[in-house]
Design an enzyme around this catalytic site. Structure first.
Site, PDB file in Angstrom:
ATOM      1  N   GLY A  52       0.770  -1.238   0.000  1.00 38.13           N
ATOM      2  CA  GLY A  52       0.000   0.000   0.000  1.00 38.13           C
ATOM      3  C   GLY A  52       0.799   1.284   0.000  1.00 38.13           C
ATOM      4  N   ASP A 108       0.409   3.349   4.243  1.00 36.58           N
ATOM      5  CA  ASP A 108      -0.624   4.135   3.584  1.00 36.58           C
ATOM      6  C   ASP A 108      -1.632   4.688   4.586  1.00 36.58           C
ATOM      7  OD1 ASP A 108      -1.653   1.596   4.171  1.00 36.58           O
ATOM      8  OD2 ASP A 108      -2.253   1.143   2.104  1.00 36.58           O
ATOM      9  N   ASP A 111      -5.390   2.566  10.541  1.00 34.44           N
ATOM     10  CA  ASP A 111      -6.805   2.271  10.734  1.00 34.44           C
ATOM     11  C   ASP A 111      -6.975   1.814  12.181  1.00 34.44           C
ATOM     12  OD1 ASP A 111      -9.494   1.677  10.272  1.00 34.44           O
ATOM     13  OD2 ASP A 111      -9.066  -0.253   9.346  1.00 34.44           O
ATOM     14  N   LYS A 139      -7.402   7.213  10.083  1.00 34.44           N
ATOM     15  CA  LYS A 139      -8.867   7.121  10.143  1.00 34.44           C
ATOM     16  C   LYS A 139      -9.407   7.456  11.530  1.00 34.44           C
ATOM     17  CE  LYS A 139     -10.400   3.731   7.107  1.00 34.44           C
ATOM     18  NZ  LYS A 139     -11.060   2.461   6.732  1.00 34.44           N
ATOM     19  N   PHE A 160     -14.303   3.468   3.739  1.00 38.54           N
ATOM     20  CA  PHE A 160     -13.320   2.632   3.058  1.00 38.54           C
ATOM     21  C   PHE A 160     -12.755   3.401   1.864  1.00 38.54           C
ATOM     22  CE2 PHE A 160     -11.476  -0.663   0.492  1.00 38.54           C
ATOM     23  CZ  PHE A 160     -10.816  -1.412   1.460  1.00 38.54           C
ATOM     24  N   VAL A 161     -11.459   3.646   1.882  1.00 41.67           N
ATOM     25  CA  VAL A 161     -10.839   4.477   0.845  1.00 41.67           C
ATOM     26  C   VAL A 161      -9.932   3.659  -0.074  1.00 41.67           C
ATOM     27  CG1 VAL A 161     -10.995   6.675   2.062  1.00 41.67           C
ATOM     28  CG2 VAL A 161      -9.063   5.150   2.518  1.00 41.67           C
ATOM     29  N   ASP A 167      -5.929  -0.183  -1.784  1.00 40.24           N
ATOM     30  CA  ASP A 167      -6.663  -1.101  -2.655  1.00 40.24           C
ATOM     31  C   ASP A 167      -7.985  -1.552  -2.052  1.00 40.24           C
ATOM     32  OD1 ASP A 167      -5.260  -2.724  -0.606  1.00 40.24           O
ATOM     33  OD2 ASP A 167      -6.167  -4.396  -1.684  1.00 40.24           O
ATOM     34  N   ARG A 173      -5.301   0.622  -6.861  1.00 39.03           N
ATOM     35  CA  ARG A 173      -4.122   1.258  -6.260  1.00 39.03           C
ATOM     36  C   ARG A 173      -3.569   2.398  -7.115  1.00 39.03           C
ATOM     37  NH1 ARG A 173      -2.358  -2.017  -1.966  1.00 39.03           N
ATOM     38  NH2 ARG A 173      -2.573  -4.265  -2.292  1.00 39.03           N
TER      39      ARG A 173
END
Ligand code: IMP
Ligand code: MG
Length: 186
Positions: A52, A108, A111, A139, A160-161, A167, A173
């Protein structure tokens, strides 16, 4: 012969842009300045988390003006769009020697934070001089750990990004922006 990849706003019918490519570029440049100040005269290794972080790492390292090395470590907790954690697998076979290095671990997104924590534990065994963490996205309302990232690009809502390295089931991506993939498309 080259063709420009022109992404339309309706690139994906159930996706909308949360952060534009221009906004990302401006923020990554700021992070580069901040990080460059901190790591002056230190043996910095930027250590990206595959897959990521690849786009973020590529841009961030070019905005870091102090000499540094780059390397990668693998982490996966395969779970598609469901962001509830499974087991986190760490792969260190590609990782460079970190003995005595000041490591900036780059991912990336933060979370639940479980991936970063697991990686920190693993990296500590490699004898680095220090470990700091940088994430593009952080997040809201999801953390399950005590730590927070040392550097972050943007706080984002609990959606959800995808894009800019992130991805959904290994797709999307390559998108230059951060988009929100709406529920029914996952
Ligand atoms: P954490 O361990 O819960 O902090 O999750 C970190 C990893 O989960 C990231 O490296 C991503 O691969 C993945 N992840 C978490 N949220 C998202 C998301 O919204 N989109 C895509 N991947 C995500
Ligand atoms: Mg990931």
């Amino acid at each position: 012969m080259h063709q420009t990849l022109k992404l339309r706003d309706d690139w994906h019918p159930e996706m909308y842009t949360l952060i534009t490519a221009d906004q990302i570029a401006a923020r990554v440049a700021e992070l580069g300045v901040q990080i460059s100040t901190v790591y002056q005269n230190r043996p910095l290794t930027v250590l990206g988390v595959l897959n990521g972080s690849v786009i973020f790492v590529a841009d961030l390292m070019r905005s870091i003006s102090v000499p540094h090395r780059v390397g990668f470590v693998q982490a996966s907790s395969y779970r598609g769009a469901t962001t509830e954690g499974g087991e986190i697998r760490i792969g260190t076979s590609l990782m460079p020697d970190l003995t005595g290095r000041d490591v900036l671990l780059v991912d990336d997104i933060f979370d639940t934070g479980r991936t970063i924590v697991r990686l920190q534990q693993e990296l500590a065994r490699a004898g680095p001089a220090s470990i700091q963490t940088a994430v593009l996205l952080w997040k809201d309302g999801r953390s399950q750990v005590e730590i927070t990232p040392d550097y972050h690009g943007f706080r984002i809502p609990n959606e959800f990004v995808i894009g800019y390295g992130l991805d959904y089931n290994d797709d999307y991506r390559h998108l230059p922006m951060i988009g929100v993939l709406e529920e029914e498309e996952r």
